[in-house]
Design a protein around this motif. Sequence first.
Motif, short mmCIF file in Angstrom:
data_model
loop_
_atom_site.label_atom_id
_atom_site.label_comp_id
_atom_site.label_asym_id
_atom_site.label_seq_id
_atom_site.Cartn_x
_atom_site.Cartn_y
_atom_site.Cartn_z
N GLY A 12 39.16 38.30 41.86
CA GLY A 12 39.80 36.85 41.94
C GLY A 12 39.84 37.41 43.75
N GLU A 13 40.76 37.73 44.20
CA GLU A 13 40.95 37.34 45.42
C GLU A 13 39.96 37.25 46.55
N LEU A 14 39.31 38.09 46.45
CA LEU A 14 37.84 37.93 47.08
C LEU A 14 36.90 36.26 46.25
N ALA A 15 36.51 36.05 45.17
CA ALA A 15 36.03 34.99 44.75
C ALA A 15 36.85 33.60 45.57
N ARG A 16 38.38 33.73 45.51
CA ARG A 16 38.90 32.47 45.96
C ARG A 16 38.34 32.87 47.87
N HIS A 17 37.32 33.60 48.71
CA HIS A 17 36.94 34.09 49.90
C HIS A 17 35.95 33.39 49.58
N GLY A 18 34.75 33.05 48.32
CA GLY A 18 33.56 32.94 48.62
C GLY A 18 32.13 34.29 48.48
N LEU A 19 33.64 34.75 48.41
CA LEU A 19 32.90 36.58 48.06
C LEU A 19 32.84 37.47 46.89
N LEU A 20 31.49 38.11 46.42
CA LEU A 20 31.35 37.86 45.01
C LEU A 20 31.64 39.96 45.40
N LEU A 21 32.16 40.16 43.99
CA LEU A 21 32.66 41.31 43.97
C LEU A 21 31.49 42.11 42.69
N ASN A 22 31.24 43.36 44.16
CA ASN A 22 30.13 44.20 43.05
C ASN A 22 30.70 46.04 43.27
N PRO A 23 31.63 46.19 42.34
CA PRO A 23 32.40 47.30 42.33
C PRO A 23 31.46 48.66 41.58
N VAL A 24 32.00 49.11 42.11
CA VAL A 24 31.96 50.74 41.57
C VAL A 24 32.85 51.60 41.40
N VAL A 25 33.02 52.15 40.54
CA VAL A 25 34.43 52.68 40.18
C VAL A 25 33.64 54.26 39.49
N GLY A 26 34.86 55.20 40.31
CA GLY A 26 34.87 56.52 40.57
C GLY A 26 35.39 57.62 39.29
N ASP A 27 35.05 58.59 39.21
CA ASP A 27 35.61 59.23 38.18
C ASP A 27 37.29 59.43 38.51
N HIS A 28 37.95 59.36 37.59
CA HIS A 28 39.16 59.21 37.60
C HIS A 28 39.67 61.39 37.83
N GLY A 29 41.05 60.90 38.98
CA GLY A 29 41.19 61.69 40.04
C GLY A 29 39.94 62.55 40.57
N ALA A 30 39.28 61.82 40.83
CA ALA A 30 38.20 63.21 41.53
C ALA A 30 37.59 62.21 43.24
#
Length: 642
Positions: free
Chosen positions: A93-111
């Motif tokens: 949401g925060e990035l979209a407000r500034h015209g930025l499109l988030l491409n997230p890559v989420v790592g492993d829990h606690g690693a």
Amino acid sequence: MAVLTTTRGEPLQRLRDLAARGRLEECYDETVPLLAELADDPGARPDWARRAGRLLARADRDAVLARHPHLTRVTVAVTGQSTAADVVEPLTGELARHGLLLNPVVGDHGAYLRDLTDPSGVFHGMTCDLALCLLDDSTIFAEVPAVWHPDDVARAATEVAERIEGLARHRAVTGAGTLVLNTLPLPRERTHQLIDHRSRARLGMTWREFNTRLLRLGAELPGVVVIDLDPLVAASGPVADARLAQYAGARIGAPLLDAYAREVAHLARALTGRTRKCLVLDLDNTLWDGVLGDDGHDGIAAAGTLRGDAFGAFQRAVRQLASQGVILAVSSKNERGAVLDALRTHPDLLLREGDFARVYADWEPKSGHLTAVAAALGIGDDALVFADDSPAERAEVRHSGVRAAVVPLDEEPALHLQRLLVDGWFDTLALTTEDRVRAAHYRAAGSRAELRAGAGSHADFLRGLDVQVALSAPESHEYERLAQLTQRTNQFNMTGLRLTPAEVAAAAADPGRLLLAARTADRFGANGLTGALLATRDGDVLRLDNAWLSCRVLARGVEQTLFAAVLAHARDTGHRMVLAGFRPTARNGRAAGLYPSLGFTAEGEHDGLLLFRHDLRRLPAVPEHVRTTGSAATGFDGRERP
């Protein structure tokens, strides 16, 4: 695209409607004004970005970019000690407000260590803009015994700090995207397991020493940013919800993650050239208490009363911003003579006429003032921030098409500073010498404007300006400034490439690259490092990766001088041709015709990049009105090139 008109409370519902009808991809750019309205509404729920991000995450990112190629994709790797994935929704949401499109890559829990360093980790081989490594108190307490003493925590903190320092230094050298760390909050549930105050004091000392080591990494290493969570905790409340911390391992709660996501969005904005440069201020009930036209010169106040002192505090903060390179201007519905008299003589005012690059005071629409400020300073209107206490004036600007950020002040002056700073519009990765003297540069712009007005023609103006350009490889102390130039420059940014300080250092050290800095001056003073060019040597071909030029020196012959010198260098060092590209954006249209004007021929297009070639048979000349230093026969650093 038609500008959306919404009433209070409607923006989030509009997003729900778009999602329900499957139109998020088609209408994604409509989210910018919607989210700006949500962020500026003091009555909006504090978790608006999380709720909006949850809806926007339904959109197919590739389809969004296909329909809206002007949007910028920001790839963010997310890892941490405990649950880190919860930051994705508010960050979307925060990035979209500034015209930025988030491409997230989420790592492993606690690693996080494996994610960021191991060849088998999730992020290995991935190119990312930001790598978020969310740390919390369990980062240290996971390594202390079940029954512990402050000395146990000190040993664990030392070991963890050494591992994180190694990680940060490795990534700073490799330039693998900006690494974002954070300080660790110390919850009361940890400190008060110790029942004596001396032990609590020792634990507090250990904890602060650990956080100081982290902050030092952010202060010293290129490509590393450390977000201090202490101010965010103070503003947002508890670090975590005790139940979610216990049952879900969420050691950082949603309100703090929302605040953290906003800080990361400010950082992404800086990295993608969206840092604002100029603060345009209203006067009545913004810089002083009262209405000048009604209350008169003696009836306004910025000191001596409770409300007056609040306005004085706001002025002090504005001066602090100006001391770091933020340009100031005035937009006021008042008689100009009365405004100038107040700015020059009122005893309460800390800000004076000379502090403002431009003062507009009349009865014209304020959107016109903003357009005039941008034109006078030679910057885009998307580099402006407009602060005003009047909802009507803010609405007029917001719906005028002017791209200024709008700061909603209200009747309570004690909140003015909080409202101005909450969105970090002027945040940058590092402050440079050029930043600190920027106000003087723009004051000199007034003298240049007078010279231009008195000149018979533009050519006469340029001859009288005495433009000087020094070309050479950048010095090591200039890497931060050169990186900042690439990140902030939009009007003369030929391909959109932006560099971090680590990437600048790597390019400067690479014998296969040519990195050139342009420092400019004229009869009114030095402008500092205002241009740069990066190229790659490929056999007998020189490939121009990008060129950047500050808007402050455009249309003075500096760009022609820069390319004339590089083309001469290419010929004199045995190259057969020079290849270049131009990627059109919404902001760099004024540079579109530069390559053909210098003798380049068009070679087609590839993936949105317009291709050009120069055969080096007929070279452009340096403009007659420009004096240059720096030899094109060398690598601009005094060393002969093969």
